[in-house]
Design an enzyme around this catalytic site. Sequence first.
Site, PDB file in Angstrom:
ATOM      1  NE  ARG A  46      -2.457   0.101   3.335  1.00 25.73           N
ATOM      2  CZ  ARG A  46      -3.035  -0.027   4.515  1.00 25.73           C
ATOM      3  NH1 ARG A  46      -4.324   0.066   4.605  1.00 25.73           N
ATOM      4  NH2 ARG A  46      -2.341  -0.269   5.604  1.00 25.73           N
ATOM      5  CE  LYS A 142      -1.099 -21.424  11.544  1.00 23.21           C
ATOM      6  NZ  LYS A 142       0.023 -21.089  12.429  1.00 23.21           N
ATOM      7  CG  HIS A 172       5.511 -23.794   7.823  1.00 17.99           C
ATOM      8  ND1 HIS A 172       4.622 -23.441   8.798  1.00 17.99           N
ATOM      9  CD2 HIS A 172       6.667 -24.080   8.461  1.00 17.99           C
ATOM     10  CE1 HIS A 172       5.224 -23.507   9.978  1.00 17.99           C
ATOM     11  NE2 HIS A 172       6.475 -23.891   9.806  1.00 17.99           N
ATOM     12  CE  LYS A 176       8.328 -27.554   9.864  1.00 16.06           C
ATOM     13  NZ  LYS A 176       9.467 -26.779  10.318  1.00 16.06           N
ATOM     14  CD  GLU A 210       6.800 -23.474  18.260  1.00 17.71           C
ATOM     15  OE1 GLU A 210       7.430 -22.821  17.403  1.00 17.71           O
ATOM     16  OE2 GLU A 210       5.652 -23.200  18.608  1.00 17.71           O
ATOM     17  CG  ASP A 229       0.001 -20.635  16.339  1.00 15.11           C
ATOM     18  OD1 ASP A 229      -0.073 -20.007  15.264  1.00 15.11           O
ATOM     19  OD2 ASP A 229       1.084 -20.889  16.905  1.00 15.11           O
ATOM     20  CG  HIS A 234       1.670 -26.515  11.906  1.00 15.85           C
ATOM     21  ND1 HIS A 234       1.418 -26.155  10.609  1.00 15.85           N
ATOM     22  CD2 HIS A 234       2.115 -25.394  12.517  1.00 15.85           C
ATOM     23  CE1 HIS A 234       1.700 -24.867  10.452  1.00 15.85           C
ATOM     24  NE2 HIS A 234       2.116 -24.384  11.599  1.00 15.85           N
ATOM     25  CE  LYS A 325       4.012 -20.076  19.867  1.00 12.27           C
ATOM     26  NZ  LYS A 325       4.818 -20.638  18.760  1.00 12.27           N
TER      27      LYS A 325
HETATM   28  C1  BG6 Z   1       3.632 -21.366  12.848  1.00 15.51           C
HETATM   29  C2  BG6 Z   1       3.032 -20.912  14.138  1.00 15.51           C
HETATM   30  O1  BG6 Z   1       2.637 -21.797  11.966  1.00 15.51           O
HETATM   31  O2  BG6 Z   1       4.533 -22.436  13.111  1.00 15.51           O
HETATM   32  C3  BG6 Z   1       4.095 -20.493  15.115  1.00 15.51           C
HETATM   33  O3  BG6 Z   1       2.142 -19.829  13.888  1.00 15.51           O
HETATM   34  C4  BG6 Z   1       5.121 -21.588  15.292  1.00 15.51           C
HETATM   35  O4  BG6 Z   1       3.530 -20.132  16.364  1.00 15.51           O
HETATM   36  C5  BG6 Z   1       5.618 -22.097  13.946  1.00 15.51           C
HETATM   37  O5  BG6 Z   1       6.198 -21.085  16.049  1.00 15.51           O
HETATM   38  C6  BG6 Z   1       6.498 -23.314  14.106  1.00 15.51           C
HETATM   39  O6  BG6 Z   1       7.091 -23.628  12.886  1.00 15.51           O
HETATM   40  P1  BG6 Z   1       8.500 -24.378  12.821  1.00 15.51           P
HETATM   41  O7  BG6 Z   1       8.734 -24.539  11.344  1.00 15.51           O
HETATM   42  O8  BG6 Z   1       9.489 -23.490  13.489  1.00 15.51           O
HETATM   43  O9  BG6 Z   1       8.326 -25.672  13.536  1.00 15.51           O
END
Ligand code: BG6
Length: 477
Positions: A46, A142, A172, A176, A210, A229, A234, A325
């Site tokens: 923008r 997402k 994503h 992987k 994480e 999330d 995932h 986390k």
């Molecule tokens: C994202 C989440 O989709 O995936 C994050 O929104 C998370 O909160 C992340 O940290 C983890 O991805 P990766 O590839 O680091 O395992």
Amino acid sequence: IPVEPFDLVIFGGTGDLARRKILPALYRRFRAGQMPAGSRVIGAARSARSTNDYRAFVREALVEFGSADEGGQVESAFLALVHFVQIDVTGAQGWAELAAQLQPDRVRAYYFSVRPRLFGALAERIQSHGLATPDTRIVVEKPFGNDLASAQLLNATLAAHFEENQIYRIDHYLGKETVQNLMAIRFGNMMFEPLWNSQYVDHIQITVAESVGVGGRGDYYDRAGAMRDMMQNHLMQLLCLIAMEPPAKFDPDAVRDEKLKVIRALGPVEPHHIVRGQYEGNGDLPGYRDEVGNARSFTESYIALKAHVSNWRWAGTPIYLRTGKRLVARSSVINVVFKDAPHSIFGEAAGRHANLLSIRLQPNEGITLKVTIKEPGPGGMRLVDVPLDMSFAEALGPDSQSATDAYERLIMDVIRGNQTLFMRGDEVEAAWAWTDPIISGWTAAGDVPKPYEIGSTGPGDAELLMKRDGRQWQGIN
Ligand code: BG6
């Protein structure tokens, strides 16, 4: 193998995702010779800036997130393909300039790296300005909705302007290397599949731990929580790949049909099979509530639950899922825990032994199979469990460690038109249909997440969840 030259337009071209993931991924594919010169990367945003300024922005992103070729020829050649257009997604400005930048007879990919509420306007404008060709794809990120109703609305909005085979919904995790390897392990080997059912498998554990906290995304995260999330997307995808029937072939709809069946077979989750947690500050690091700036937040930064895939293969074999986390380590592992041998010829004293297949997704990708052998020595028939351990780095060389990041693979798949690693609309909706009642259940019950220590394995109640079933979590390491 190089793809055909293409045009990629990034809406939200100056945003965080573009900087961290999309642009460095494109550059690495360019450097690897996969993205041909003659392609164009068009950043759209923008605020006004010149193409030169945008190239400087891209260069900075490359330096910060993955360029080993700072200032070199390859980098200059890549930057020469980069352009900028100022566009107001909801207005009329900029579309003619964009049209002028696009090349005829190219695959066109529009990356919607903007807020989901802009998706509708964006899809509509692309069509009404005549910028969609049969070879056009759109890529969306997402969060794809935050419940079933919003996901249905998003799907309907996109479907009003694009065909399903033009819509690439990114998770994503599917990009992987090791996640795809799950399919290779299951369906490329004879020895696992005959045992891959409730007759032989006691239970399955899927852990995505994480060590990072919420970081700068507090606003979004506090509205989402670990369930929305991570779990809804995932972990659900990992569960699908572990539990699905063998597709007849490795083709997008064959694979996604089987994944969808798994999601639809997921039974409701009992409230006492869910443990939510929230990390507490420890003096050095802020707790969850401080990090998101919401002193009264009841959002979970950790969730563990026991799921059931109610079908012929899995009835009676629970699947335990957990993610959080600020845990002790960054570690994504799937553990398939086999049943004890039906009868021990060695007697009670030999103890109970069960095989365990651990698939490490990240880091230190590899597989370990725990097998039982005789403890060496004269002490009689005593049994001991030893690991058959395989690290991909050791077996295949250090380069085997996902040199290609998930975004590189996924963006190239968009260009090739391969949807296997993207979520279909019905999959996303089915995942929300499973998630919604879980969330509304704990909301209605006024559930308060259990505190847990930073650097721990999560709240103690998650251990109890297993203990009650006579089981235990495998360590996070
Ligand atoms: C994202 C989440 O989709 O995936 C994050 O929104 C998370 O909160 C992340 O940290 C983890 O991805 P990766 O590839 O680091 O395992």
